[in-house]
Design an enzyme around this catalytic site. Structure first.
Site, PDB file in Angstrom:
ATOM      1  N   HIS A 187       3.453  -4.143  -2.161  1.00  0.00           N
ATOM      2  CA  HIS A 187       3.861  -3.941  -0.773  1.00  0.00           C
ATOM      3  C   HIS A 187       3.415  -5.108   0.107  1.00  0.00           C
ATOM      4  CE1 HIS A 187       4.377   0.646  -1.507  1.00  0.00           C
ATOM      5  NE2 HIS A 187       5.436  -0.056  -1.873  1.00  0.00           N
ATOM      6  N   HIS A 207      11.239   6.951   1.411  1.00  0.00           N
ATOM      7  CA  HIS A 207      10.726   7.825   0.345  1.00  0.00           C
ATOM      8  C   HIS A 207      11.117   9.224   0.798  1.00  0.00           C
ATOM      9  CE1 HIS A 207       7.468   4.746  -1.034  1.00  0.00           C
ATOM     10  NE2 HIS A 207       8.699   4.347  -1.263  1.00  0.00           N
ATOM     11  N   ASP A 229       1.078  -1.101  27.531  1.00  0.00           N
ATOM     12  CA  ASP A 229       2.282  -0.469  28.095  1.00  0.00           C
ATOM     13  C   ASP A 229       3.499  -0.544  27.178  1.00  0.00           C
ATOM     14  OD1 ASP A 229       0.935   0.171  30.340  1.00  0.00           O
ATOM     15  OD2 ASP A 229       1.678  -1.507  31.547  1.00  0.00           O
ATOM     16  N   ASP A 263      12.231  -7.121  -1.102  1.00  0.00           N
ATOM     17  CA  ASP A 263      12.483  -5.675  -1.091  1.00  0.00           C
ATOM     18  C   ASP A 263      12.793  -5.329   0.356  1.00  0.00           C
ATOM     19  OD1 ASP A 263      12.404  -2.909  -1.096  1.00  0.00           O
ATOM     20  OD2 ASP A 263      10.606  -2.774  -2.338  1.00  0.00           O
ATOM     21  N   GLU A 281      15.900  -3.343  -7.728  1.00  0.00           N
ATOM     22  CA  GLU A 281      16.006  -1.978  -7.184  1.00  0.00           C
ATOM     23  C   GLU A 281      17.391  -1.724  -6.608  1.00  0.00           C
ATOM     24  OE1 GLU A 281      13.386  -1.177  -3.804  1.00  0.00           O
ATOM     25  OE2 GLU A 281      13.600   0.974  -4.159  1.00  0.00           O
ATOM     26  N   HIS A 296       4.099   1.309 -11.344  1.00  0.00           N
ATOM     27  CA  HIS A 296       4.667   2.315 -10.434  1.00  0.00           C
ATOM     28  C   HIS A 296       5.790   3.077 -11.125  1.00  0.00           C
ATOM     29  CE1 HIS A 296       8.177  -0.272  -9.557  1.00  0.00           C
ATOM     30  NE2 HIS A 296       7.332  -1.275  -9.422  1.00  0.00           N
ATOM     31  N   HIS A 343      12.538   6.983  -6.458  1.00  0.00           N
ATOM     32  CA  HIS A 343      12.191   8.059  -5.516  1.00  0.00           C
ATOM     33  C   HIS A 343      13.472   8.484  -4.828  1.00  0.00           C
ATOM     34  CE1 HIS A 343      12.538   4.921  -2.425  1.00  0.00           C
ATOM     35  NE2 HIS A 343      11.818   4.149  -3.224  1.00  0.00           N
ATOM     36  N   ARG A 377      11.052  -7.329  -9.535  1.00  0.00           N
ATOM     37  CA  ARG A 377      11.519  -5.944  -9.389  1.00  0.00           C
ATOM     38  C   ARG A 377      13.010  -6.022  -9.082  1.00  0.00           C
ATOM     39  NH1 ARG A 377       7.947  -4.248  -6.202  1.00  0.00           N
ATOM     40  NH2 ARG A 377       8.871  -4.351  -4.130  1.00  0.00           N
ATOM     41  N   GLU A 407      14.127   1.367  -9.772  1.00  0.00           N
ATOM     42  CA  GLU A 407      13.431   0.132  -9.418  1.00  0.00           C
ATOM     43  C   GLU A 407      12.300  -0.266 -10.350  1.00  0.00           C
ATOM     44  OE1 GLU A 407      10.850   0.558  -5.916  1.00  0.00           O
ATOM     45  OE2 GLU A 407      11.789   2.495  -5.540  1.00  0.00           O
ATOM     46  N   ASP A 410      17.437   0.786   0.263  1.00  0.00           N
ATOM     47  CA  ASP A 410      16.175   0.267  -0.286  1.00  0.00           C
ATOM     48  C   ASP A 410      16.533  -0.579  -1.510  1.00  0.00           C
ATOM     49  OD1 ASP A 410      13.606  -0.133  -1.173  1.00  0.00           O
ATOM     50  OD2 ASP A 410      13.193   1.970  -1.645  1.00  0.00           O
ATOM     51  N   TYR A 464       5.010  -7.242 -13.211  1.00  0.00           N
ATOM     52  CA  TYR A 464       4.196  -8.025 -12.280  1.00  0.00           C
ATOM     53  C   TYR A 464       3.126  -8.750 -13.089  1.00  0.00           C
ATOM     54  CZ  TYR A 464       6.698  -4.676  -9.492  1.00  0.00           C
ATOM     55  OH  TYR A 464       7.704  -3.912  -8.962  1.00  0.00           O
TER      56      TYR A 464
END
Ligand code: GLY
Ligand code: MN
Ligand code: MN
Length: 439
Positions: A240, A358, A36, A257, A405, A347, A351, A403, A381, A268, A385
């Site tokens: 991610h 995105h 529910d 991030d 960004e 990467h 973006h 990173r 960004e 972002d 790694y």
């Protein structure tokens, strides 16, 4: 956002679709989380862009030059009992009064009314494939109109992607949109500062996530723009990572991030910092490479430059940096050509950013990278790694995932970094972290 802003957007759309066209845009359906319980409703971005209408179960229809009204909203009717259980509704009168609809109809009458609106139109502007159930209903309505062929009534025979038309518009942010995005970025920057301040070895990643959410909510951003990534140590090398459940270890880095959604606009931001407040020699060396890459990339965000220029600038600095650190060997130009930086930086450098994290908007026009123009917002960004899974990587680099960004608005003369309030120079990060430790 002012009512006039939405009216301007609809006007712009009407000019594009012209007489003979009809645009149909449903909002997002409510989604079940479990049994529910529903996820909090987030309007479809295109729908909200045109209407500002926050409720579920609503459809916007735009029919240029329709004498009885050009902007129609189908929505839920007022219902005191349902409102007692589930919350207030604007109702049909509210749709007109507060959201500028020329006419409003009960959502339950859609099947009766919509086929009539399609009659003798030439073109339907609609985004196919986003809401498959609605696609089916639309096909049914068109079939019904087609069945009236012998009465001289015809159905539209051209389908145009409404998304594509709107997304070009959404790519260029208005003054009011930029204001909302500045706010979203400023809230997220405050959240990153708070995370740096409270971070201590022994805490858990989810506790840092809680601090981010606290700042978002305190400042009126009821939701993050996407699930926050709070990755310490080895988790900083997972792009991610969202489990956010490990304990923070002395000597490790923490990559966060996290962006806030404010008034349906996203920020972002990524920052990476040492859990104990002091970068180690290796961490600092890698950090400086990523930071230099990020600054070089941001410098390329200028009107007239093309979309790929920040990425190329970042790749150049990253590759040269990897050689400088002794991780890669060889000539920089050749390493770039052969993409040998990719195990460490896999990467793209950014973006579009807007109502969706995105965000929409083409990156290429025909086969050419697009040129930056004032009003566009992009992230910048780059990252590195250094995962132990990379063959031959010396142990001293292991689990350094970094990173950085920022959210960057293209202006007439250059750019504005919307997220500048989140510290990213090593000295600034360390002094913020020390200052709060001493207190
Ligand atoms: N937070 C998702 C991204 O940076 O693209
Ligand atoms: Mn991000
Ligand atoms: Mn991003």
């Amino acid at each position: 956002m002012e009512k006039r802003e939405f009216a301007r957007r609809r006007k712009r759309l009407m000019n594009m679709i012209d007489v003979g066209g009809i645009a149909i845009q449903p909002t997002a359906p409510e989604r079940v989380r479990n049994r529910d319980v529903f996820y909090p409703h987030r309007p479809d971005s295109d729908f909200f862009y045109l209407t500002g209408f926050p409720e579920p179960e609503a459809i916007a229809v735009i029919v240029p030059d329709r004498p009885q009204g050009e902007f129609l909203l189908f929505c839920r009717e007022r219902d005191p009992e349902a409102e007692t259980w589930h919350g207030r509704r604007a109702g049909l009168d509210g749709a007109c009064e507060f959201y500028g609809a020329d006419d409003a109809f009960p959502i339950s009458d859609l099947d009766d009314i919509l086929p009539g609106l399609l009659e003798n139109k030439e073109r339907i502007y609609y985004t196919m494939g986003r809401y498959p159930e609605f696609d089916q209903r639309l096909v049914g309505w068109i079939t019904r109109v087609n069945d009236k062929g012998r009465s001289g009534i015809h159905a539209p025979d051209q389908f145009v992607s409404l998304g594509h038309v709107l997304h070009e518009s959404r790519l260029f942010k208005s003054h009011q949109e930029i204001k909302a995005m500045r706010r979203a970025a400023s809230i997220a920057a405050d959240a990153h500062r708070r995370a740096m301040s409270v971070c201590r070895p022994g805490m858990f990643e989810y506790q840092i996530e809680a601090e981010l959410l606290h700042t978002f909510m305190q400042q009126g951003a009821r939701s993050p723009a996407y699930p926050s990534i709070v990755g310490s140590g080895a988790n900083s090398c997972i792009l991610h990572y969202v489990e956010n459940q490990d304990q923070l270890k002395d000597g490790d880095l923490l990559l966060i991030d996290a962006g806030a959604e404010y008034d349906c606009y996203a920020s972002d931001i990524t920052r990476t910092f040492p859990i104990n407040g002091n970068f180690s020699k290796e961490q600092a060396a890698v950090y400086e490479v990523v930071l230099e890459a990020q600054l070089a990339a941001i410098a390329e965000v200028q009107p007239g430059n093309t979309w790929n220029m920040p990425h190329e600038a970042a790749v150049e600095v990253i590759t040269r940096g990897l050689v400088g650190l002794g991780i890669l060997k060889g000539r920089v130009a050749k390493l770039i050509r052969e993409e040998l930086y990719r195990p460490y930086y896999m990467h793209k450098t950014g973006h579009w950013l807007g109502m969706d994290v995105h965000d929409v908007g083409d990156y290429k026009i025909i086969d050419e990278w697009r040129t930056f123009e004032a009003g566009m917002v992009t992230t910048v960004e780059p990252g590195l790694y250094l995962s132990p899974t990379i063959r031959g990587l010396a142990k001293r680099w292991w689990n350094i995932g970094i990173r950085i960004e920022d959210d960057v608005l293209v202006t007439k003369t250059g750019h504005e970094v919307l997220s500048a309030n989140a510290p990213k120079l090593i000295d600034d990060i360390e002094s913020l972290m020390h200052q709060d430790r001493a207190a």
